[in-house]
Design a protein around this motif. Sequence first.
Motif, mmCIF file in Angstrom:
data_model
loop_
_atom_site.group_PDB
_atom_site.id
_atom_site.type_symbol
_atom_site.label_atom_id
_atom_site.label_comp_id
_atom_site.label_asym_id
_atom_site.label_seq_id
_atom_site.Cartn_x
_atom_site.Cartn_y
_atom_site.Cartn_z
ATOM 1 N N ALA A 97 13.696 -15.002 73.166
ATOM 2 C CA ALA A 97 14.844 -15.337 72.332
ATOM 3 C C ALA A 97 15.871 -14.214 72.354
ATOM 4 N N ALA A 98 15.397 -12.965 72.297
ATOM 5 C CA ALA A 98 16.312 -11.821 72.317
ATOM 6 C C ALA A 98 17.037 -11.730 73.652
ATOM 7 N N ARG A 99 16.327 -12.015 74.748
ATOM 8 C CA ARG A 99 16.954 -11.956 76.066
ATOM 9 C C ARG A 99 18.030 -13.039 76.191
ATOM 10 N N ILE A 100 17.711 -14.233 75.697
ATOM 11 C CA ILE A 100 18.704 -15.308 75.725
ATOM 12 C C ILE A 100 19.919 -14.921 74.900
ATOM 13 N N ALA A 101 19.687 -14.336 73.720
ATOM 14 C CA ALA A 101 20.796 -13.921 72.862
ATOM 15 C C ALA A 101 21.673 -12.890 73.560
ATOM 16 N N SER A 102 21.064 -11.971 74.312
ATOM 17 C CA SER A 102 21.835 -10.952 75.031
ATOM 18 C C SER A 102 22.711 -11.582 76.105
ATOM 19 N N TYR A 103 22.143 -12.552 76.854
ATOM 20 C CA TYR A 103 22.928 -13.223 77.887
ATOM 21 C C TYR A 103 24.074 -14.030 77.269
ATOM 22 N N GLU A 104 23.813 -14.646 76.136
ATOM 23 C CA GLU A 104 24.861 -15.435 75.489
ATOM 24 C C GLU A 104 25.967 -14.537 74.960
ATOM 25 N N LEU A 105 25.597 -13.361 74.410
ATOM 26 C CA LEU A 105 26.618 -12.411 73.968
ATOM 27 C C LEU A 105 27.447 -11.942 75.156
ATOM 28 N N ALA A 106 26.798 -11.674 76.284
ATOM 29 C CA ALA A 106 27.527 -11.235 77.474
ATOM 30 C C ALA A 106 28.533 -12.301 77.913
ATOM 31 N N ALA A 107 28.130 -13.568 77.817
ATOM 32 C CA ALA A 107 29.045 -14.645 78.191
ATOM 33 C C ALA A 107 30.251 -14.689 77.253
ATOM 34 N N ARG A 108 30.013 -14.525 75.963
ATOM 35 C CA ARG A 108 31.129 -14.527 75.008
ATOM 36 C C ARG A 108 32.027 -13.311 75.215
ATOM 37 N N ALA A 116 19.867 -2.361 61.140
ATOM 38 C CA ALA A 116 19.746 -2.652 59.714
ATOM 39 C C ALA A 116 20.708 -3.741 59.252
ATOM 40 N N LEU A 117 21.947 -3.723 59.763
ATOM 41 C CA LEU A 117 23.004 -4.539 59.172
ATOM 42 C C LEU A 117 23.565 -5.628 60.070
ATOM 43 N N GLY A 118 23.283 -5.595 61.378
ATOM 44 C CA GLY A 118 23.904 -6.571 62.251
ATOM 45 C C GLY A 118 25.395 -6.331 62.351
ATOM 46 N N SER A 119 26.164 -7.405 62.498
ATOM 47 C CA SER A 119 27.606 -7.268 62.715
ATOM 48 C C SER A 119 28.336 -8.456 62.119
ATOM 49 N N GLU A 120 29.615 -8.227 61.802
ATOM 50 C CA GLU A 120 30.472 -9.310 61.304
ATOM 51 C C GLU A 120 31.115 -10.086 62.450
ATOM 52 N N ASN A 121 30.977 -9.600 63.679
ATOM 53 C CA ASN A 121 31.587 -10.260 64.834
ATOM 54 C C ASN A 121 30.496 -10.579 65.847
ATOM 55 N N GLN A 122 30.319 -11.852 66.128
ATOM 56 C CA GLN A 122 29.261 -12.277 67.041
ATOM 57 C C GLN A 122 29.725 -12.375 68.495
ATOM 58 N N ASP A 123 30.992 -12.044 68.751
ATOM 59 C CA ASP A 123 31.528 -12.098 70.111
ATOM 60 C C ASP A 123 31.702 -10.726 70.738
ATOM 61 N N LEU A 124 31.397 -9.681 69.957
ATOM 62 C CA LEU A 124 31.487 -8.310 70.448
ATOM 63 C C LEU A 124 30.211 -7.574 70.070
ATOM 64 N N PRO A 125 29.880 -6.483 70.766
ATOM 65 C CA PRO A 125 28.686 -5.719 70.386
ATOM 66 C C PRO A 125 28.818 -5.194 68.954
ATOM 67 N N ALA A 126 27.684 -5.048 68.279
ATOM 68 C CA ALA A 126 27.692 -4.474 66.930
ATOM 69 C C ALA A 126 28.005 -2.984 66.972
ATOM 70 N N TYR A 127 27.728 -2.356 68.097
ATOM 71 C CA TYR A 127 27.805 -0.896 68.219
ATOM 72 C C TYR A 127 28.455 -0.564 69.549
ATOM 73 N N GLN A 153 32.865 -12.050 77.937
ATOM 74 C CA GLN A 153 33.775 -12.258 79.056
ATOM 75 C C GLN A 153 35.155 -12.672 78.567
ATOM 76 N N LEU A 154 35.214 -13.271 77.396
ATOM 77 C CA LEU A 154 36.497 -13.644 76.812
ATOM 78 C C LEU A 154 36.991 -12.597 75.824
ATOM 79 N N SER A 155 36.083 -12.044 74.987
ATOM 80 C CA SER A 155 36.511 -11.167 73.897
ATOM 81 C C SER A 155 36.878 -9.762 74.372
ATOM 82 N N VAL A 156 36.144 -9.215 75.332
ATOM 83 C CA VAL A 156 36.392 -7.835 75.748
ATOM 84 C C VAL A 156 37.730 -7.680 76.475
ATOM 85 N N PRO A 157 38.080 -8.547 77.446
ATOM 86 C CA PRO A 157 39.408 -8.383 78.064
ATOM 87 C C PRO A 157 40.537 -8.477 77.045
#
Length: 490
Positions: free
Chosen positions: A272-283, A185-196, A285-289
Amino acid sequence: MNPEHLSLTGRHLLDRRRFLSNTATALGSIALTNLLGLDGLLAAPASAPVIDPAHPFAPRRSHFAPKAKNVVMIFCAGAVSQLETWDYKPELITHDGKPLPGGPAVTFQGPAGNLARPQYEFRPRGQTGKWVSDMIPHLAELTDDIAFIHSLTSITNTHGPAENFLSTGFTFDGFPSIGSWVSYALGSENQDLPAYVAIPDPRGVPQAGSNNWGPGFLPAVFQGTPMSAKDPVRHLAPPANIAKSSDDAARSLLQRMNARHLEEHPGDGRLAARIASYELAARMQLSVPEISDLSTEPAHILKMYGADDESNTNKAGFARNCILARRLIERGVRFVQLFNGAYASGGELNWDGHNKLKEQYDKHAEILDQPAAALIRDLQQRGLLEDTLVVWCTEFGRMPFFQKGAQGRDHNPDGFTCWLTGAGVKAGVSHGETDPLGQKAVKDIHPLYDFNATILHLLGLDHEQLTFEHNGVRRRLTNVHGNVIRDVLT
């Protein structure tokens, strides 16, 4: 055409008087609908959020102005006894050791024994004088900030289905979790981490496992990402034998190829959704550690949470998970589900106190109490509680009597306690009641549908309007039920 060849409905359509009569009625109905619509008296049609497949986590508007922007849900798996924690019943002390008049002879796990007094002392707390157990002294200090709901009910007394019901609104598998509904419903305020994000207990995952954070029939991108302070997102870092320059070059090439392919297939939302998932995973790699590295936390914060407790590794592990939850909220993650307690284990790894309730609750309470209270205090001190809703919940409660031949309580879905604090919540209130022995809700009774409807409401979401069409049925978190519990809202 011979009228005998027509159905009864067909012959009615050929009746001129009936046709004119129906036409007049229909025109009147159309006119009435138009007038009601102009006056704003019609129910708003249910509508799905408009989601750009290339940016599925982009922030989206709520149905109305929200009180809360983020949620931390502390989920105590195994069914915490309300009678040892939040719901003080002095009548149990008076009738300790006596049979319950007219009570059930057999409950979920066998014959019922005699009534049993609370296994911990209760005392009044704070300005409100709310009676809370000594089992949880740190959380008890926060009662002036909490809205307790003492009259919740579930529709099942079995752990797995009950966890499903609390998390998804249905006892069966395959339905979206509340966190998935919120991120959808709401998405997220942070595009480098999962919304949930779902943070399992250090001792393991809950009984219903990933159903508690699964997307069900919603797009898979809205499922919760399981991670913890001990085990960050798996398979995130590239293999050690791949140089960073090679990894960056491969990622850049993949991005160009994906962009070109998307230009050739502009209407392919799944691509488009699959590409977005791969791009989030790439981001990530920096944000999660960075976010999972708690070495940057000062010593006084680690001490406040109990994360430095070397004598209790489970407590320290849960405390570190609580710090991780705060860091995720700080960075705009929409929904954080923090689990305390694991799978069925005779009550050893979760709150399922059938046989040795006091002995086991001594251990579980030590793990929960200080870290959870510190999380709330920390959010408050940083100003985050103004926009964050904190939820404490469990799948059902416990019976007022011990099981026959045991020192524990059986399952009770007919009356138990959960609570809220933070954004939009009325502080220091107790809503609803169970009977004098704590067995059944008797005043302001609320099925868990109402609890979930209230959480959505605080996020600015109308639970009746947040829907998704699946197999021809317009589904929602609260099924066809649910009323917001307005008495606990500011």
